[in-house]
Every structure is written in C-alpha cells, then in structure tokens.
Design a protein around this motif. Sequence first.
Motif, PDB file in Angstrom:
ATOM      1  N   SER A   9       0.911  -1.153  -0.045  1.00  0.00           N
ATOM      2  CA  SER A   9      -0.022   0.114  -0.013  1.00  0.00           C
ATOM      3  C   SER A   9       0.903   1.304  -0.004  1.00  0.00           C
ATOM      4  N   TRP A  10       0.364   2.313  -0.827  1.00  0.00           N
ATOM      5  CA  TRP A  10       1.089   3.596  -0.968  1.00  0.00           C
ATOM      6  C   TRP A  10       0.224   4.583  -0.179  1.00  0.00           C
ATOM      7  N   GLY A  11      -0.810   4.071   0.494  1.00  0.00           N
ATOM      8  CA  GLY A  11      -1.757   4.988   1.283  1.00  0.00           C
ATOM      9  C   GLY A  11      -1.118   5.888   2.123  1.00  0.00           C
ATOM     10  N   ASN A  12      -1.666   6.614   2.945  1.00  0.00           N
ATOM     11  CA  ASN A  12      -1.292   7.732   3.701  1.00  0.00           C
ATOM     12  C   ASN A  12      -1.262   7.158   5.416  1.00  0.00           C
ATOM     13  N   GLY A  13      -1.820   5.907   5.225  1.00  0.00           N
ATOM     14  CA  GLY A  13      -2.062   5.477   6.807  1.00  0.00           C
ATOM     15  C   GLY A  13      -0.900   5.365   7.737  1.00  0.00           C
ATOM     16  N   ALA A  14       0.257   5.202   7.003  1.00  0.00           N
ATOM     17  CA  ALA A  14       1.349   5.023   7.782  1.00  0.00           C
ATOM     18  C   ALA A  14       1.761   6.578   8.150  1.00  0.00           C
ATOM     19  N   ALA A  15       1.609   7.657   7.407  1.00  0.00           N
ATOM     20  CA  ALA A  15       2.017   8.964   7.744  1.00  0.00           C
ATOM     21  C   ALA A  15       1.082   9.451   8.797  1.00  0.00           C
ATOM     22  N   MET A  16      -0.369   9.210   8.723  1.00  0.00           N
ATOM     23  CA  MET A  16      -1.308   9.820   9.594  1.00  0.00           C
ATOM     24  C   MET A  16      -1.025   9.608  11.107  1.00  0.00           C
ATOM     25  N   ARG A  17      -0.342   8.552  11.371  1.00  0.00           N
ATOM     26  CA  ARG A  17       0.063   7.865  13.015  1.00  0.00           C
ATOM     27  C   ARG A  17       1.350   8.269  13.476  1.00  0.00           C
ATOM     28  N   VAL A  18       2.193   8.533  12.751  1.00  0.00           N
ATOM     29  CA  VAL A  18       3.688   8.665  13.075  1.00  0.00           C
ATOM     30  C   VAL A  18       3.980   9.899  13.688  1.00  0.00           C
ATOM     31  N   ALA A  19       3.377  11.036  13.724  1.00  0.00           N
ATOM     32  CA  ALA A  19       4.117  12.105  14.339  1.00  0.00           C
ATOM     33  C   ALA A  19       4.304  11.885  15.836  1.00  0.00           C
ATOM     34  N   PRO A  20       3.697  11.009  16.616  1.00  0.00           N
ATOM     35  CA  PRO A  20       4.308  10.925  18.128  1.00  0.00           C
ATOM     36  C   PRO A  20       5.835  10.328  18.222  1.00  0.00           C
ATOM     37  N   LEU A  21       5.891   9.318  17.064  1.00  0.00           N
ATOM     38  CA  LEU A  21       7.379   8.754  16.918  1.00  0.00           C
ATOM     39  C   LEU A  21       8.280   9.614  16.726  1.00  0.00           C
ATOM     40  N   GLY A  22       8.006  10.838  15.756  1.00  0.00           N
ATOM     41  CA  GLY A  22       8.873  11.765  15.312  1.00  0.00           C
ATOM     42  C   GLY A  22       9.053  12.573  16.752  1.00  0.00           C
ATOM     43  N   ALA A  23       8.051  12.927  17.735  1.00  0.00           N
ATOM     44  CA  ALA A  23       8.456  13.736  18.721  1.00  0.00           C
ATOM     45  C   ALA A  23       9.302  12.840  19.716  1.00  0.00           C
ATOM     46  N   TRP A  24       9.133  11.522  19.816  1.00  0.00           N
ATOM     47  CA  TRP A  24       9.794  10.541  20.718  1.00  0.00           C
ATOM     48  C   TRP A  24      11.185  10.570  20.508  1.00  0.00           C
ATOM     49  N   PHE A  25      11.367  10.471  19.275  1.00  0.00           N
ATOM     50  CA  PHE A  25      12.998  10.226  18.763  1.00  0.00           C
ATOM     51  C   PHE A  25      13.774  11.646  18.435  1.00  0.00           C
ATOM     52  N   ALA A  26      13.087  12.697  18.678  1.00  0.00           N
ATOM     53  CA  ALA A  26      13.564  14.253  18.278  1.00  0.00           C
ATOM     54  C   ALA A  26      14.959  14.205  18.544  1.00  0.00           C
ATOM     55  N   GLY A  27      15.762  14.831  17.962  1.00  0.00           N
ATOM     56  CA  GLY A  27      17.275  15.149  18.399  1.00  0.00           C
ATOM     57  C   GLY A  27      17.999  14.169  17.558  1.00  0.00           C
ATOM     58  N   ASP A  28      17.668  12.974  17.255  1.00  0.00           N
ATOM     59  CA  ASP A  28      18.340  12.066  16.367  1.00  0.00           C
ATOM     60  C   ASP A  28      17.501  11.629  15.216  1.00  0.00           C
ATOM     61  N   LEU A  29      17.829  12.370  14.069  1.00  0.00           N
ATOM     62  CA  LEU A  29      17.075  12.407  12.727  1.00  0.00           C
ATOM     63  C   LEU A  29      17.256  10.991  12.452  1.00  0.00           C
ATOM     64  N   ALA A  30      18.453  10.518  12.188  1.00  0.00           N
ATOM     65  CA  ALA A  30      18.677   9.150  11.681  1.00  0.00           C
ATOM     66  C   ALA A  30      17.856   8.041  12.471  1.00  0.00           C
ATOM     67  N   GLU A  31      17.768   8.322  13.469  1.00  0.00           N
ATOM     68  CA  GLU A  31      16.918   7.266  14.279  1.00  0.00           C
ATOM     69  C   GLU A  31      15.476   7.560  13.912  1.00  0.00           C
ATOM     70  N   VAL A  32      14.980   8.529  13.812  1.00  0.00           N
ATOM     71  CA  VAL A  32      13.663   8.873  13.465  1.00  0.00           C
ATOM     72  C   VAL A  32      13.234   8.370  12.172  1.00  0.00           C
ATOM     73  N   VAL A  33      14.297   8.440  10.989  1.00  0.00           N
ATOM     74  CA  VAL A  33      14.043   7.814   9.718  1.00  0.00           C
ATOM     75  C   VAL A  33      13.862   6.460  10.034  1.00  0.00           C
ATOM     76  N   ARG A  34      14.695   5.779  11.019  1.00  0.00           N
ATOM     77  CA  ARG A  34      15.004   4.165  10.791  1.00  0.00           C
ATOM     78  C   ARG A  34      13.436   3.952  11.572  1.00  0.00           C
ATOM     79  N   GLN A  35      13.038   4.314  12.551  1.00  0.00           N
ATOM     80  CA  GLN A  35      11.942   4.107  13.395  1.00  0.00           C
ATOM     81  C   GLN A  35      10.855   4.312  12.340  1.00  0.00           C
TER      82      GLN A  35
END
Length: 298
Positions: free
Chosen positions: A116-142
């Motif tokens: 699926s190339w839908g928007n479902g993975a993007a719609m739920r991910v913001a808290p993850l970006g907030a969790w790992f903020a400060g390590d953008l490489a880890e943000v990308v991986r997670q």
Amino acid sequence: MSAHPLARATASLHGLALGDAFGSQFFVPANRHALSSRSLPPGPWQWTDDTEMACSVYRVLAEHGTVDQDELAASFAARHDFDRGYGPSTNRMLRLVREGAGWRALAAGLFDGKGSWGNGAAMRVAPLGAWFAGDLAEVVRQAGLSAQVTHTHPEAVAGAVAVAVATAVAATEPGLPAGPFLDRISRHVPASLVRDGIEEARRLLTVSDPVLAARALGNGRQVTAHDTVPFTLWVAARHRHDYEAALWTTAAAGGDIDTTCAIVGGIVAAAEGVHLPPRWTSRCEPLPDWAGAPALHH
C-alpha cells in the motif's frame, strides 16, 4: 530541547487526536458551513482510525522505547474498531492478523504485491517523530519500521519518514524559518514522489491560499502518501506556532480532512510553547485509556 521524549510524544498525540477529531467534523453536511465562517462545529468531536493507530504507536514506544513491529501489529489488530473509518484493505488485514495470520506476508501482498502507498503510515507517525527528536537518523529508521507493519510501498514509507522528521524538527528547532524547515525534512526523505512534493511545497511557500497550494500538492483526496504529505508540510511550515491557524488552513483545502488535520496537528503540537486551545479540547473525545497517555493540563 528540554522536554522528555514521553512528554513530547504525549503532546504530539493529543495534537494529532484533536486535529483528527476536528477534521472529521467536516464530513458532516450540517457542519460544512463552519469552514467558511471559521465557527467551531458543535461537540462532541470523535476521532477516527488515525488516532486509534497513533495510540498503538505511542503505547509501543512507551512500553519498549523502540518500534517492536510484532507488538505494533498485534496492537493494531487488537484495538481495531471497524467503525473508526479504516480503509477496506486495512480492515481485512487487521481482521486476519487477529485470526492468526502473519502481518508481514499480508502487508507485502497488498495491491498485487506492490504494498500500500496510502497515507495510513503517515497519519499515525507524528508521536514517533516527537519521541526520537534530536536523532534524525533514528527518526528515519523507526518511522520506516512503523510504516512497514501495514504499508510496504516505498512511497508510504517516505510519507511516514517525512512526517516523523517534520515533527522532530518542529520539536527541536522551533525558530527555523519555513523554507529551511522544509529543506531539513527533504534531506532525510528518500527519492520519491513524496520528496518531489515537498520540494514543490518549498517553492509554493509564497502562496497564501491553501486551496491553490492543495491544487498543486494534493489534499489527500486520493488517499495516497504523495497526495497527502506535501500539503500538510506546507501548512506546518507556515503555521508551526499557531495550532488553530494551522488546522483551519488545513481544513480549508478539503480532501481527506481528518487525516490532513491529524498530521498537521501532530507536528505542530510537538513544539514547546504550542498549546491546544481549551475551547477545542473540551469538544474532543478523550484518548482511550488503553493508550496510557496522560491527560493534558492547561
């Protein structure tokens, strides 16, 4: 960046849920006039599958400190409420996971094996970006790990990465101007239609009309990552310090309004100093107890 990862993720989750619930109100015919007059729809505002899935992301991070894909798939399946507005393929997949099928084969097999190339993975991910903020490489991986549980197509993964990185940058660099904000995100997004759209959003920052911007960038009407994410980042770049302005701007473009507002709300709420308006939160359905997220204090 002084906030604890859990505090940042909690703020983002509340902002996502409020945006989702706010946006969902404009699918009610009686409320559509509110967009032109910017009058708040009457409560209660119910959130959708966007928030339900984001709560699973949040809970897995709170319990494990990382994306455990098996745990995340199990939580998606266990908490799946058919009436929250899931798409048909996700409904089927989560039902089969509950019945014992393996999520990896199901996710990879969607849409004739393309994923699926839908928007479902993007719609739920913001808290993850907030969790790992400060390590953008880890943000990308997670973010990639979180997306792959349901969305294996590279565009969907790119969309999730873009939103997660945007949230992390909003949380850690609140003073970054709009153009450099989008540049910072683009550098971490793999080559894709999503990244092309973010670069187009950068060129459109001088446009003030969200309808015109969405005409070029998409507004989620196609429910694809590349038709959804670039516009939300255009809004976030322009309105990162004003939650209400960001959400009204997002809603004005129409399309998949609950999802675009969820994405924008999750990004904007992660930044220190951004507060969710009490007149809005009082109308919003509370987060589910199982998410384990502390209540907001005004």
